[in-house]
Design a protein around this motif. Structure first.
Motif, PDB file in Angstrom:
ATOM      1  N   ARG A  51      72.660  30.775  72.773  1.00 15.51           N
ATOM      2  CA  ARG A  51      72.683  30.435  71.358  1.00 15.51           C
ATOM      3  C   ARG A  51      73.553  31.410  70.566  1.00 15.51           C
ATOM      4  N   ASP A  52      73.420  32.718  70.856  1.00 13.16           N
ATOM      5  CA  ASP A  52      74.253  33.721  70.171  1.00 13.16           C
ATOM      6  C   ASP A  52      75.732  33.469  70.425  1.00 13.16           C
ATOM      7  N   LEU A  53      76.034  33.105  71.667  1.00 13.72           N
ATOM      8  CA  LEU A  53      77.420  32.759  71.979  1.00 13.72           C
ATOM      9  C   LEU A  53      77.880  31.618  71.101  1.00 13.72           C
ATOM     10  N   THR A  54      77.031  30.646  70.931  1.00 13.61           N
ATOM     11  CA  THR A  54      77.419  29.447  70.190  1.00 13.61           C
ATOM     12  C   THR A  54      77.609  29.747  68.708  1.00 13.61           C
ATOM     13  N   VAL A  55      76.773  30.608  68.193  1.00 18.93           N
ATOM     14  CA  VAL A  55      76.972  31.030  66.798  1.00 18.93           C
ATOM     15  C   VAL A  55      78.339  31.710  66.663  1.00 18.93           C
ATOM     16  N   ALA A  56      78.664  32.547  67.637  1.00 20.91           N
ATOM     17  CA  ALA A  56      79.972  33.207  67.617  1.00 20.91           C
ATOM     18  C   ALA A  56      81.105  32.190  67.735  1.00 20.91           C
ATOM     19  N   ILE A  57      80.885  31.174  68.539  1.00 24.01           N
ATOM     20  CA  ILE A  57      81.890  30.108  68.668  1.00 24.01           C
ATOM     21  C   ILE A  57      82.115  29.426  67.333  1.00 24.01           C
ATOM     22  N   LEU A  58      81.040  29.140  66.637  1.00 27.55           N
ATOM     23  CA  LEU A  58      81.166  28.453  65.348  1.00 27.55           C
ATOM     24  C   LEU A  58      81.974  29.303  64.365  1.00 27.55           C
ATOM     25  N   ASP A  59      81.680  30.594  64.340  1.00 26.33           N
ATOM     26  CA  ASP A  59      82.437  31.485  63.456  1.00 26.33           C
ATOM     27  C   ASP A  59      83.918  31.516  63.841  1.00 26.33           C
ATOM     28  N   ARG A 125      71.382  24.652  63.836  1.00 28.05           N
ATOM     29  CA  ARG A 125      71.456  23.668  62.746  1.00 28.05           C
ATOM     30  C   ARG A 125      71.890  24.369  61.463  1.00 28.05           C
ATOM     31  N   ASN A 126      71.243  25.493  61.177  1.00 34.93           N
ATOM     32  CA  ASN A 126      71.549  26.258  59.970  1.00 34.93           C
ATOM     33  C   ASN A 126      72.991  26.730  59.953  1.00 34.93           C
ATOM     34  N   LYS A 127      73.451  27.171  61.088  1.00 31.56           N
ATOM     35  CA  LYS A 127      74.824  27.671  61.177  1.00 31.56           C
ATOM     36  C   LYS A 127      75.822  26.552  60.907  1.00 31.56           C
ATOM     37  N   VAL A 128      75.596  25.405  61.501  1.00 35.25           N
ATOM     38  CA  VAL A 128      76.498  24.275  61.263  1.00 35.25           C
ATOM     39  C   VAL A 128      76.442  23.864  59.800  1.00 35.25           C
ATOM     40  N   ALA A 129      75.238  23.828  59.245  1.00 37.03           N
ATOM     41  CA  ALA A 129      75.101  23.453  57.838  1.00 37.03           C
ATOM     42  C   ALA A 129      75.888  24.420  56.960  1.00 37.03           C
ATOM     43  N   GLU A 130      75.839  25.676  57.351  1.00 35.82           N
ATOM     44  CA  GLU A 130      76.591  26.682  56.607  1.00 35.82           C
ATOM     45  C   GLU A 130      78.095  26.421  56.669  1.00 35.82           C
ATOM     46  N   VAL A 131      78.572  26.120  57.850  1.00 38.41           N
ATOM     47  CA  VAL A 131      79.995  25.815  58.016  1.00 38.41           C
ATOM     48  C   VAL A 131      80.354  24.568  57.227  1.00 38.41           C
ATOM     49  N   PHE A 132      79.513  23.569  57.307  1.00 40.46           N
ATOM     50  CA  PHE A 132      79.758  22.350  56.524  1.00 40.46           C
ATOM     51  C   PHE A 132      79.811  22.683  55.036  1.00 40.46           C
ATOM     52  N   GLY A 133      78.949  23.597  54.620  1.00 46.81           N
ATOM     53  CA  GLY A 133      78.952  24.012  53.219  1.00 46.81           C
ATOM     54  C   GLY A 133      80.278  24.632  52.826  1.00 46.81           C
ATOM     55  N   ARG A 134      80.840  25.428  53.699  1.00 50.72           N
ATOM     56  CA  ARG A 134      82.135  26.041  53.418  1.00 50.72           C
ATOM     57  C   ARG A 134      83.237  24.996  53.327  1.00 50.72           C
ATOM     58  N   LEU A 135      83.200  24.047  54.233  1.00 49.14           N
ATOM     59  CA  LEU A 135      84.200  22.982  54.212  1.00 49.14           C
ATOM     60  C   LEU A 135      84.107  22.187  52.909  1.00 49.14           C
ATOM     61  N   ALA A 136      82.876  21.862  52.537  1.00 49.98           N
ATOM     62  CA  ALA A 136      82.680  21.089  51.302  1.00 49.98           C
ATOM     63  C   ALA A 136      83.148  21.897  50.092  1.00 49.98           C
ATOM     64  N   LYS A 137      82.930  23.179  50.142  1.00 50.46           N
ATOM     65  CA  LYS A 137      83.338  24.032  49.037  1.00 50.46           C
ATOM     66  C   LYS A 137      84.853  24.028  48.848  1.00 50.46           C
ATOM     67  N   GLY A 138      85.559  24.074  49.976  1.00 53.98           N
ATOM     68  CA  GLY A 138      87.014  24.006  49.908  1.00 53.98           C
ATOM     69  C   GLY A 138      87.474  22.690  49.291  1.00 53.98           C
ATOM     70  N   LEU A 139      86.819  21.606  49.707  1.00 56.89           N
ATOM     71  CA  LEU A 139      87.145  20.309  49.122  1.00 56.89           C
ATOM     72  C   LEU A 139      86.835  20.300  47.628  1.00 56.89           C
ATOM     73  N   ALA A 140      85.692  20.878  47.276  1.00 52.17           N
ATOM     74  CA  ALA A 140      85.282  20.880  45.868  1.00 52.17           C
ATOM     75  C   ALA A 140      86.281  21.675  45.022  1.00 52.17           C
ATOM     76  N   ALA A 141      86.750  22.778  45.540  1.00 52.88           N
ATOM     77  CA  ALA A 141      87.715  23.584  44.780  1.00 52.88           C
ATOM     78  C   ALA A 141      88.978  22.772  44.490  1.00 52.88           C
ATOM     79  N   THR A 142      89.419  22.035  45.480  1.00 48.59           N
ATOM     80  CA  THR A 142      90.613  21.205  45.298  1.00 48.59           C
ATOM     81  C   THR A 142      90.354  20.058  44.329  1.00 48.59           C
ATOM     82  N   LEU A 143      89.181  19.487  44.421  1.00 46.93           N
ATOM     83  CA  LEU A 143      88.823  18.402  43.503  1.00 46.93           C
ATOM     84  C   LEU A 143      88.715  18.899  42.064  1.00 46.93           C
TER      85      LEU A 143
END
Lengths: 201, 201
Positions: A51-59, A125-143
Motif C-alpha cells: 500500500r505504501d508503494l502504491t501511495v508513492a506511485i500515486l504521488d 481511496r483517500n489518496k486517489v480522492a486527493e489527487v482527483f481534488g488536485r485535478l479538479a482544482k486545476g480545471l477550476a482555476a482555468t474555468l
DNA sequence: ATCTTAGTTGACCAGTCAGTCAAGTCAAGC
DNA sequence: GCTTGACTTGACTGACTGGTCAACTAAGAT
C-alpha cells in the motif's frame, strides 16, 4: 555499491509500469522485484508495504502527469478554453500512443485504482480522492479565468470542474472497456460544453 | 435432494454481493463458496471457471438492472427527457441507499470490472463492452424519441448516448473515490445537457 | 583497522489462490 | 431393485501472496 542507490526508483518505476498495465491486485511484490532487479528484502527496506508503494506511485504519477501534460496544457500562452482543448488533445494523444505501443487502452491510473480499491482500502481511496481534488482544482482555476475573460458565462465553477473531470474519467473508462482509443477523439471534446449552473436561490 | 437445486443461484448471488462490495480479484472462490454454503467442487460443477462465473454475474446484473431500474426509468408514461431525469433520480437513490446500508459508495458493477480487468481478460472486457453497448442503446432510443418529439435539437444520437453513459460512469466513479453519494446528486443531473453534435460535413 | 549505516540477500512464514478429481449421495426412471 | 445422472464432498495440486528476519556486504567516517 553506488554513492546513491537507485533501487527505490527502480522499484517504483517497475511497479508503476506493471500496475498501470494490469491492476493493483494482479501484480505481486515478487514480480515487481523481478522487474526491478532486486530481492524482496530490498523492497521492504524502501517500502513498508504494498500500500505504501502504491501511495508513492500515486504521488510520482501525479508529479509526472503535471510536468508532462498538465503544465503544457495549462500554459498561459493561449486562452483558458484553448487550454482545456489542449488538455483534451494531449489526453487523446497519450492514450492513443499507449494503445499503439501496447495494444490496449490502459485507462487512467487514478480512476483504475479508485474503481478497484476504494471500497477495500481507505488509505488508497483517500489518496486517489486527493489527487482527483488536485485535478479538479486545476480545471477550476482555468474555468475561473474563462469566466473572468468572458469566454464562459456564469457557472458553478467547482461543480463544473468536477463534472468535467468526471466526464474525462468516464470517457477514458469507456474507451478502455472497448479497447478503442477512437472513443476518446469522438467524445472527449464534448467536455468543453459541460456546464453546471449555480443552484437557483 | 430437492427436485430443483438452487445451488447455482446461491453461488451466483453470493459472488455478486461479494465482488460488487469489493473487487473481482479480492474475492476468492473459497470465500464465495463459504458465503453460498457449498463446497468448491460444487462451484466447479456449475461454473467452469471464475471468469465464467463473472460473465454469468454480468448477465444477471444487467437483467436485474433492467427490470429494477431501466424499465422503470424508461417507462413511456412521461416524455423522453423526463425518462432520462428519472434514470438519474433512480441512480442517485440506488447508490445513496447502498451507501447508507454499507458505508461505501460501491460504484457501477460494470465500470468497476472494466477498470480492473479490461487489460488482462479479453473475455471480460468484451462482455462489459457489450453491456455498455446495451446501456448506450437504451439511451440512444430515448434520445431518438426526444429528437422526434422536438424536446432535443439535432444531435449525433449515438455519440450523445455514449457521452451520457460516459458521464454517468465518471460521476459514479468520482462519488466512489470520495465515498460521498452527494456527488451524484450534485453532478448527475448535468447529464441531461450533454449533446454531441453531428460532425460538420 | 574498526565501527556504523545503508542497502542487499536468501530463506522462511502462514495463508491463500484457481482449479482437479475420485468417491459418495440422492432422486428419478425403468 | 438397479441404473443413471445431477449434484456434492473432501482432499489435493502447484503455485503464489504479502510480509519477516538473520546474516551479509560495502562504503564512509573515525
Amino acid at each position: 555499491m553506488n554513492a546513491v542507490s537507485d533501487t527505490r526508483e527502480r522499484i517504483l518505476d517497475a511497479a508503476r509500469r506493471l500496475i498501470y498495465a494490469r491492476s493493483y491486485a494482479d501484480v505481486g511484490i515478487a514480480e515487481i522485484c523481478a522487474e526491478a532487479g532486486v530481492k524482496k528484502g530490498s523492497f521492504y527496506h524502501f517500502f513498508p508495504s504494498k500500500r505504501d508503494l502504491t501511495v508513492a506511485i500515486l504521488d510520482a504519477t501525479f508529479a509526472d502527469l503535471k510536468s508532462d501534460l498538465l503544465d503544457r496544457a495549462f500554459a498561459a500562452d493561449v486562452s483558458p478554453l484553448a487550454r482545456l482543448r489542449r488538455l483534451i488533445d494531449l489526453t487523446v494523444r497519450s492514450q492513443t500512443e499507449m494503445h499503439a505501443q501496447t495494444g490496449v487502452v490502459p485507462g487512467c491510473q487514478f480512476g483504475n485504482l479508485a474503481a478497484e480499491q476504494s471500497t477495500q482500502d481507505e488509505v488508497l481511496r483517500n489518496k486517489v480522492a486527493e489527487v482527483f481534488g488536485r485535478l479538479a482544482k486545476g480545471l477550476a482555476a482555468t474555468l475561473t479565468q474563462a469566466v473572468a475573460e468572458g469566454e464562459v458565462g456564469p457557472i458553478d465553477v467547482a461543480a463544473t470542474a468536477d463534472a468535467m473531470l468526471a466526464y474525462l474519467e468516464g470517457v477514458v473508462l469507456i474507451a478502455k472497456s472497448r479497447n478503442d482509443p477512437g472513443v476518446l477523439a469522438r467524445l472527449l471534446p464534448g467536455m468543453l460544453d459541460i456546464r453546471i449552473m449555480p443552484a437557483a436561490s
